[in-house]
Design a protein around this motif. Structure first.
Motif, PDB file in Angstrom:
ATOM      1  N   ILE A  62       0.842  -1.248   0.078  1.00 50.70           N
ATOM      2  CA  ILE A  62       0.169  -0.137   0.216  1.00 50.70           C
ATOM      3  C   ILE A  62       0.758   1.432  -0.125  1.00 50.70           C
ATOM      4  CG2 ILE A  62      -1.987  -1.281   1.152  1.00 50.70           C
ATOM      5  CD1 ILE A  62      -1.278   0.527   3.492  1.00 50.70           C
ATOM      6  N   LEU A  63       2.069   1.027   0.423  1.00 55.21           N
ATOM      7  CA  LEU A  63       2.975   2.365   0.515  1.00 55.21           C
ATOM      8  C   LEU A  63       2.748   3.588  -0.839  1.00 55.21           C
ATOM      9  CD1 LEU A  63       5.789   2.190   3.015  1.00 55.21           C
ATOM     10  CD2 LEU A  63       3.945   3.858   2.985  1.00 55.21           C
ATOM     11  N   PRO A  64       3.247   2.684  -1.809  1.00 52.58           N
ATOM     12  CA  PRO A  64       3.155   3.266  -2.992  1.00 52.58           C
ATOM     13  C   PRO A  64       1.755   4.040  -3.719  1.00 52.58           C
ATOM     14  CG  PRO A  64       4.220   1.266  -3.611  1.00 52.58           C
ATOM     15  CD  PRO A  64       3.505   1.141  -2.175  1.00 52.58           C
ATOM     16  N   HIS A  65       0.695   3.508  -2.865  1.00 52.11           N
ATOM     17  CA  HIS A  65      -0.667   3.822  -3.206  1.00 52.11           C
ATOM     18  C   HIS A  65      -1.213   4.993  -2.004  1.00 52.11           C
ATOM     19  CE1 HIS A  65      -0.938   0.857  -6.552  1.00 52.11           C
ATOM     20  NE2 HIS A  65      -0.355   0.165  -5.643  1.00 52.11           N
ATOM     21  N   LEU A  66      -0.263   5.285  -1.233  1.00 47.64           N
ATOM     22  CA  LEU A  66      -0.863   6.362  -0.221  1.00 47.64           C
ATOM     23  C   LEU A  66      -0.495   7.654  -0.542  1.00 47.64           C
ATOM     24  CD1 LEU A  66      -1.804   5.749   2.578  1.00 47.64           C
ATOM     25  CD2 LEU A  66       0.552   5.992   3.313  1.00 47.64           C
ATOM     26  N   LYS A  67      -1.623   7.995  -1.314  1.00 46.93           N
ATOM     27  CA  LYS A  67      -1.595   9.460  -1.995  1.00 46.93           C
ATOM     28  C   LYS A  67      -2.276  10.557  -1.061  1.00 46.93           C
ATOM     29  CE  LYS A  67      -0.303   7.433  -5.764  1.00 46.93           C
ATOM     30  NZ  LYS A  67       1.146   6.955  -5.818  1.00 46.93           N
ATOM     31  N   HIS A  68      -3.029  10.349  -0.105  1.00 52.13           N
ATOM     32  CA  HIS A  68      -3.617  11.468   0.770  1.00 52.13           C
ATOM     33  C   HIS A  68      -2.980  10.971   2.351  1.00 52.13           C
ATOM     34  CE1 HIS A  68      -6.113  11.293  -2.678  1.00 52.13           C
ATOM     35  NE2 HIS A  68      -6.524   9.992  -2.382  1.00 52.13           N
ATOM     36  N   ASN A  69      -3.102  12.420   2.946  1.00 50.48           N
ATOM     37  CA  ASN A  69      -2.284  12.456   4.168  1.00 50.48           C
ATOM     38  C   ASN A  69      -3.547  11.892   5.394  1.00 50.48           C
ATOM     39  OD1 ASN A  69      -4.264  14.625   4.244  1.00 50.48           O
ATOM     40  ND2 ASN A  69      -2.859  15.721   5.803  1.00 50.48           N
ATOM     41  N   ILE A  70      -4.528  11.411   4.986  1.00 46.59           N
ATOM     42  CA  ILE A  70      -5.566  10.804   6.114  1.00 46.59           C
ATOM     43  C   ILE A  70      -5.848   9.362   5.550  1.00 46.59           C
ATOM     44  CG2 ILE A  70      -7.852  10.943   6.965  1.00 46.59           C
ATOM     45  CD1 ILE A  70      -7.829  14.029   6.087  1.00 46.59           C
ATOM     46  N   LEU A  71      -5.543   8.497   6.621  1.00 52.15           N
ATOM     47  CA  LEU A  71      -5.919   7.014   6.637  1.00 52.15           C
ATOM     48  C   LEU A  71      -6.720   6.855   7.636  1.00 52.15           C
ATOM     49  CD1 LEU A  71      -5.490   4.131   5.622  1.00 52.15           C
ATOM     50  CD2 LEU A  71      -3.441   4.235   6.927  1.00 52.15           C
ATOM     51  N   LEU A  72      -8.001   6.335   7.486  1.00 52.57           N
ATOM     52  CA  LEU A  72      -9.048   5.724   8.429  1.00 52.57           C
ATOM     53  C   LEU A  72      -8.579   4.404   8.579  1.00 52.57           C
ATOM     54  CD1 LEU A  72     -12.085   7.674   7.220  1.00 52.57           C
ATOM     55  CD2 LEU A  72     -10.328   8.630   8.586  1.00 52.57           C
ATOM     56  N   LEU A  73      -8.578   4.011  10.035  1.00 48.18           N
ATOM     57  CA  LEU A  73      -8.440   2.498  10.154  1.00 48.18           C
ATOM     58  C   LEU A  73      -9.740   1.938  10.892  1.00 48.18           C
ATOM     59  CD1 LEU A  73      -4.693   1.933  11.693  1.00 48.18           C
ATOM     60  CD2 LEU A  73      -5.663   1.308   9.348  1.00 48.18           C
ATOM     61  N   LYS A  74     -10.338   1.177  10.274  1.00 46.73           N
ATOM     62  CA  LYS A  74     -11.444   0.892  10.889  1.00 46.73           C
ATOM     63  C   LYS A  74     -11.203  -1.095  11.048  1.00 46.73           C
ATOM     64  CE  LYS A  74     -14.526   3.664   8.507  1.00 46.73           C
ATOM     65  NZ  LYS A  74     -15.991   3.826   7.510  1.00 46.73           N
ATOM     66  N   GLY A  75     -11.879  -1.325  12.264  1.00 48.77           N
ATOM     67  CA  GLY A  75     -11.918  -2.593  12.834  1.00 48.77           C
ATOM     68  C   GLY A  75     -12.123  -2.963  14.194  1.00 48.77           C
ATOM     69  N   ASN A  76     -12.495  -4.028  14.826  1.00 49.51           N
ATOM     70  CA  ASN A  76     -13.063  -4.289  15.803  1.00 49.51           C
ATOM     71  C   ASN A  76     -11.790  -4.395  16.852  1.00 49.51           C
ATOM     72  OD1 ASN A  76     -12.103  -6.641  14.667  1.00 49.51           O
ATOM     73  ND2 ASN A  76     -13.495  -7.937  15.660  1.00 49.51           N
ATOM     74  N   LEU A  77     -12.048  -4.346  18.150  1.00 46.15           N
ATOM     75  CA  LEU A  77     -11.020  -4.339  19.157  1.00 46.15           C
ATOM     76  C   LEU A  77     -10.022  -5.682  18.786  1.00 46.15           C
ATOM     77  CD1 LEU A  77     -12.976  -3.438  22.549  1.00 46.15           C
ATOM     78  CD2 LEU A  77     -11.142  -2.248  21.315  1.00 46.15           C
ATOM     79  N   GLY A  78      -8.829  -5.453  18.798  1.00 48.47           N
ATOM     80  CA  GLY A  78      -7.770  -6.374  18.796  1.00 48.47           C
ATOM     81  C   GLY A  78      -7.577  -6.969  17.046  1.00 48.47           C
TER      82      GLY A  78
END
Length: 135
Positions: free
Chosen positions: A18-34
């Motif tokens: 994903i690093l080469p595709h990281l074009k924006h300065n905001i990354l939302l991380l969604k997922g349950n606990l753990g």
């Protein structure tokens, strides 16, 4: 992009992809606990050249890290109850002054991002592995 995480080492492949595709300065991380949100962040920051110890910002709400590309701010909005609390922590200033803002539990703030460019990563813990999607 879709990934399946079987071992902790598999996070490195996710970051490499994903690093080469990281074009924006905001990354939302969604997922349950753990699910692995902070583990992913540890791998990502290491690959960005940070030598800082990466911890979950559960109680601090935001952690700041130095990387060779600039400041990275890692948020955990889980304990914030409404949008006013998000603004009270000064999130807009962080967004304006960062190389990257990683936001765990972004749901309380997500509507406010309308019109901005950002990435979303969702992590589902299936019990045996993690299913990851990146947009």
């Amino acid at each position: 992009m879709q990934f399946t995480i079987h071992t902790i080492e598999d996070w490195q492949e996710v970051v490499d992809t994903i690093l080469p595709h990281l074009k924006h300065n905001i990354l939302l991380l969604k997922g349950n606990l753990g699910a692995g949100k902070t583990t992913f962040t540890q791998f990502l920051l290491k690959n960005l050249g940070s030598e800082d110890e990466v911890n979950s910002p559960t109680y601090s709400i935001v952690n700041e890290y130095n990387t060779s590309k600039g400041k990275v701010f890692h948020f955990d909005l889980y304990r914030l109850k409404n949008i006013e609390e998000v603004y009270d922590i000064g999130i807009e200033e962080y967004l304006d002054n960062s190389f990257l803002c990683i936001i765990e539990w972004p749901e309380v703030y997500e509507e406010e991002l309308y019109g901005l460019n950002y990435h979303t990563m969702s992590i589902v813990n299936t019990g045996e592995n993690r299913e990851v999607s990146f947009e």
